[in-house]
Design a protein around this motif. Structure first.
Motif, PDB file in Angstrom:
ATOM      1  N   UNK A  87       4.181   6.915   1.041  1.00  0.00           N
ATOM      2  CA  UNK A  87       2.818   6.981   1.577  1.00  0.00           C
ATOM      3  C   UNK A  87       2.637   8.256   2.415  1.00  0.00           C
ATOM      4  N   UNK A  88       3.695   8.608   3.152  1.00  0.00           N
ATOM      5  CA  UNK A  88       3.655   9.812   3.980  1.00  0.00           C
ATOM      6  C   UNK A  88       3.460  11.060   3.115  1.00  0.00           C
ATOM      7  N   UNK A  89       4.075  11.061   1.930  1.00  0.00           N
ATOM      8  CA  UNK A  89       3.923  12.216   1.042  1.00  0.00           C
ATOM      9  C   UNK A  89       2.452  12.448   0.717  1.00  0.00           C
ATOM     10  N   UNK A  90       1.704  11.366   0.521  1.00  0.00           N
ATOM     11  CA  UNK A  90       0.290  11.507   0.163  1.00  0.00           C
ATOM     12  C   UNK A  90      -0.593  11.733   1.388  1.00  0.00           C
ATOM     13  N   UNK A  91      -0.416  10.891   2.414  1.00  0.00           N
ATOM     14  CA  UNK A  91      -1.295  10.981   3.583  1.00  0.00           C
ATOM     15  C   UNK A  91      -0.872  12.133   4.489  1.00  0.00           C
ATOM     16  N   UNK A 132       0.013  -2.744   1.596  1.00  0.00           N
ATOM     17  CA  UNK A 132      -0.463  -1.362   1.677  1.00  0.00           C
ATOM     18  C   UNK A 132      -0.925  -1.036   3.091  1.00  0.00           C
ATOM     19  N   UNK A 133      -1.719  -1.968   3.658  1.00  0.00           N
ATOM     20  CA  UNK A 133      -2.260  -1.737   4.999  1.00  0.00           C
ATOM     21  C   UNK A 133      -1.136  -1.718   6.033  1.00  0.00           C
ATOM     22  N   UNK A 134      -0.165  -2.641   5.887  1.00  0.00           N
ATOM     23  CA  UNK A 134       0.967  -2.639   6.812  1.00  0.00           C
ATOM     24  C   UNK A 134       1.756  -1.334   6.737  1.00  0.00           C
ATOM     25  N   UNK A 135       1.930  -0.826   5.499  1.00  0.00           N
ATOM     26  CA  UNK A 135       2.654   0.441   5.333  1.00  0.00           C
ATOM     27  C   UNK A 135       1.936   1.562   6.079  1.00  0.00           C
ATOM     28  N   UNK A 136       0.592   1.532   6.022  1.00  0.00           N
ATOM     29  CA  UNK A 136      -0.178   2.554   6.733  1.00  0.00           C
ATOM     30  C   UNK A 136       0.002   2.420   8.246  1.00  0.00           C
ATOM     31  N   UNK A 137       0.005   1.176   8.730  1.00  0.00           N
ATOM     32  CA  UNK A 137       0.212   0.946  10.164  1.00  0.00           C
ATOM     33  C   UNK A 137       1.592   1.483  10.584  1.00  0.00           C
ATOM     34  N   UNK A 138       2.612   1.203   9.770  1.00  0.00           N
ATOM     35  CA  UNK A 138       3.955   1.688  10.075  1.00  0.00           C
ATOM     36  C   UNK A 138       3.974   3.222  10.150  1.00  0.00           C
ATOM     37  N   UNK A 139       3.276   3.848   9.202  1.00  0.00           N
ATOM     38  CA  UNK A 139       3.269   5.315   9.150  1.00  0.00           C
ATOM     39  C   UNK A 139       2.572   5.900  10.375  1.00  0.00           C
TER      40      UNK A 139
END
Lengths: 254, 327
Positions: free
Chosen positions: B55-59, B253-260
């Motif tokens: 996710x970090x690669x994209x965002x 997906x949303x949790x992954x974003x929160x972690x990031x």
């Protein structure tokens, strides 16, 4: 077709506003043409049409004899039709060296390689250092752009353009926003541009225009109202009319 | 001169990379020693860390808005699970299947998401993961639907190490995979491709004016991101020997974003730190009070967004910089 670059009957309107009206112009290698005109005359729109950021409603753009009107902006850059921006567009955390290195990598078709280390090719680093030193940016080559002076950022815009080895260069107000004490550095950079390069300079600074250009094109209300030598431009009534009431430039042109 | 910190720096980065990888290996080893009864949980952290890295690669590196990243994770999990159920048992091959499926799903997702920017892009990404979720739900004959996909029995790793009841093999396999992926990504984000992506994030028009196509570059990153997420999913499938619908969900997906965001996007270390903190808090606090652990995560998230926009990793690097006497 001997012209390196030619635009024919280019027109564009936004809603009811005609911002470019039937503009035709051509450049041969070595040309130094200045495009002037009051604010809102459509100078930047013309650059955007020519470089492919905007699509014209009618008319054509030829480059090296080829019709490039339908080509994307990226494809035009790769052919050698290169522009700089009126308002600096740079990456704030990258250094001048990284900007120029990335640009050279693109020219060599290597800008999106994954299995390569960035900034570790001696030939490219040498070329980047050479371009940066030509523009007097060696001292700040390894500082993030956010930390260098605006005048130096303007010079970096030109450095990026030169790294693309352009055949036609459109300079959109290279001295805009630069303190007058730094203008000579930009002028010196322009004076050193390769003699077989065709340059179209858009500029508000009339002193710069008169020293640099051998031909002046005056745009007003989206159409060309004058084409000719700088001296003749100063005396032409249509040019005076274009600038009439339009602040400081009026007195300088007249 | 001390303020100079170019993005893709010189050879001095080599020892730093080695130190970073050693730190990750050490943290993994510490986890193994300190929580020998929670190896399954530690393996889950590694699996999700791969998702958050992707996710970090994209965002973080390209500025793409997405809330659908678990579609890529789930694609890898289901592909590896289905392959395993149908007789492919070599764990390395299963990870490769996951990477491939995730990469293909990434290409597909990129083709869809790159049609839009900003908010519409975000909405498309949610639609994308919901679509994947429904597909996995409806195709119950091959995915197990809402019951989950069972019957995954991976063979021994490298033909030597059988997957044991305590999850030892799965944990070390996961840690090895994470180290490999992390090393590869550290290289990629400093390649010409990585630099171009950072440029796109800040100003796509400038990149185009340099003669670099934006869309092909981003599509490539989607494929790479998908492969990383897919490996995370495949690792999860191998380790837990089950794939559920929750692996392709909006919630994941949303949790992954929160972690990031917690860890700090735009840095690979941030992605890891955020995952460990989030899942660690979830694990500990939800054991005490299963209903209110999200409250704590919410408070942490607000604090990070307000006071440390560069995430916990940003806080750490700032502290180190101050300690060294730098501004």
């Amino acid at each position: 077709m001997s012209a390196l670059f030619r635009i024919e009957h280019l027109s564009k309107q936004f809603g009811g506003l005609k911002v470019t009206r039937d503009v035709s112009l051509d450049l041969v290698p070595g040309d130094r043409v200045a495009l002037i005109g009051p604010n809102g005359a459509g100078k930047t729109t013309l650059v955007n049409l020519v470089t492919g950021q905007l699509r014209p409603d009618s008319g054509q753009v030829f480059f090296g004899g080829e019709d490039v009107t339908r080509l994307s902006d990226v494809a035009r850059v790769r052919k050698g039709l290169v522009r700089t921006f009126q308002v600096t567009r740079l990456f704030s955390e990258m250094t001048p060296d990284e900007h120029v290195t990335l640009t050279i990598l693109q020219r060599k078709g290597r800008a999106t390689r994954i299995l390569e280390r960035f900034g570790h090719d001696p030939a490219i680093e040498f070329e980047a250092a050479d371009i940066l030193s030509t523009l007097g940016l060696t001292e700040v080559a390894h500082r993030p752009v956010a930390e260098i002076a605006y005048g130096q950022q303007r010079l970096l815009e030109i450095a990026i353009a030169l790294a693309l080895r352009p055949r036609v260069l459109l300079l959109d107000e290279p001295a805009a926003g630069v303190p007058s004490s730094e203008t000579p550095r930009i002028e010196a950079a322009l004076a050193r541009l390769s003699s077989d390069l065709a340059v179209l300079l858009i500029e508000h600074d009339m002193d710069l225009v008169f020293r640099f250009a051998r031909k002046v094109v005056v745009l007003n209300g989206g159409e060309i109202v004058f084409t000719g030598a700088p001296d003749a431009a100063a005396a032409d009534p249509r040019v005076r009319e274009a600038y009439l009431g339009s602040y400081a430039h009026a007195s300088r042109v007249a | 001169m001390s303020e100079t910190r170019p993005l893709a720096a010189s050879g001095r980065r080599w020892p730093r990379d080695v130190i970073g990888l050693a730190a990750i290996a050490l943290a993994g080893g510490a986890g193994y020693v300190l929580f020998p009864d929670s190896l399954a949980f530690l393996t889950r952290i590694i699996s999700i860390a791969l998702l958050v890295l992707s996710l970090d690669l994209l965002i973080g590196y390209c500025g793409i808005a997405t809330l659908g990243q678990s579609a890529l994770y789930g694609a890898g999990a289901y592909a590896a699970g289905i392959a395993a159920v149908n007789g492919l048992t070599d764990p390395v091959a299963l990870i490769a299947v996951g990477a491939l499926a995730g990469g293909v799903a990434g290409l597909l997702m990129g083709a869809v998401l790159l049609r839009a920017h900003g908010l519409p892009q975000l909405v498309l990404s949610i639609a994308f993961v919901q679509l994947f979720h429904e597909m996995a739900n409806k195709a119950a004959s091959i995915t197990g639907g809402s019951d989950g996909l069972y019957g995954i029995a991976p063979g021994p790793l490298f033909g030597l190490f059988a997957f044991d009841l305590y999850g030892k093999t799965a944990f070390f396999a996961g840690l090895g995979l994470l180290l490999l992926v992390f090393a590869a990504l550290s290289f990629v984000v400093r390649s010409p491709f990585g630099m171009t992506c950072r440029g796109i994030k800040e100003d796509p028009l400038r990149i185009r004016a340099m003669g670099i196509g934006v869309r092909p570059t981003l599509i490539k990153m989607f494929a790479l991101s998908g492969a990383v997420a897919g490996m995370g999913g495949a690792l999860g499938a191998i380790a837990t020997q089950v794939v559920g619908l929750d692996s392709v969900s909006f919630e994941l997906s949303a949790n992954a974003l929160v972690m990031l965001v917690l860890g700090g996007f735009g840095s690979l270390y941030g992605a890891l730190i955020g995952t460990v903190i989030f899942l660690g808090v979830e694990h500990e606090v939800s054991a005490i009070n299963p209903f209110h652990w999200m409250t704590l995560v919410g408070v942490m998230l607000i604090a990070v967004v307000l006071f440390a926009p560069r995430g916990l990793y940003g806080v750490m690097t700032d502290a180190v910089a101050r300690w060294r006497g730098r501004p």
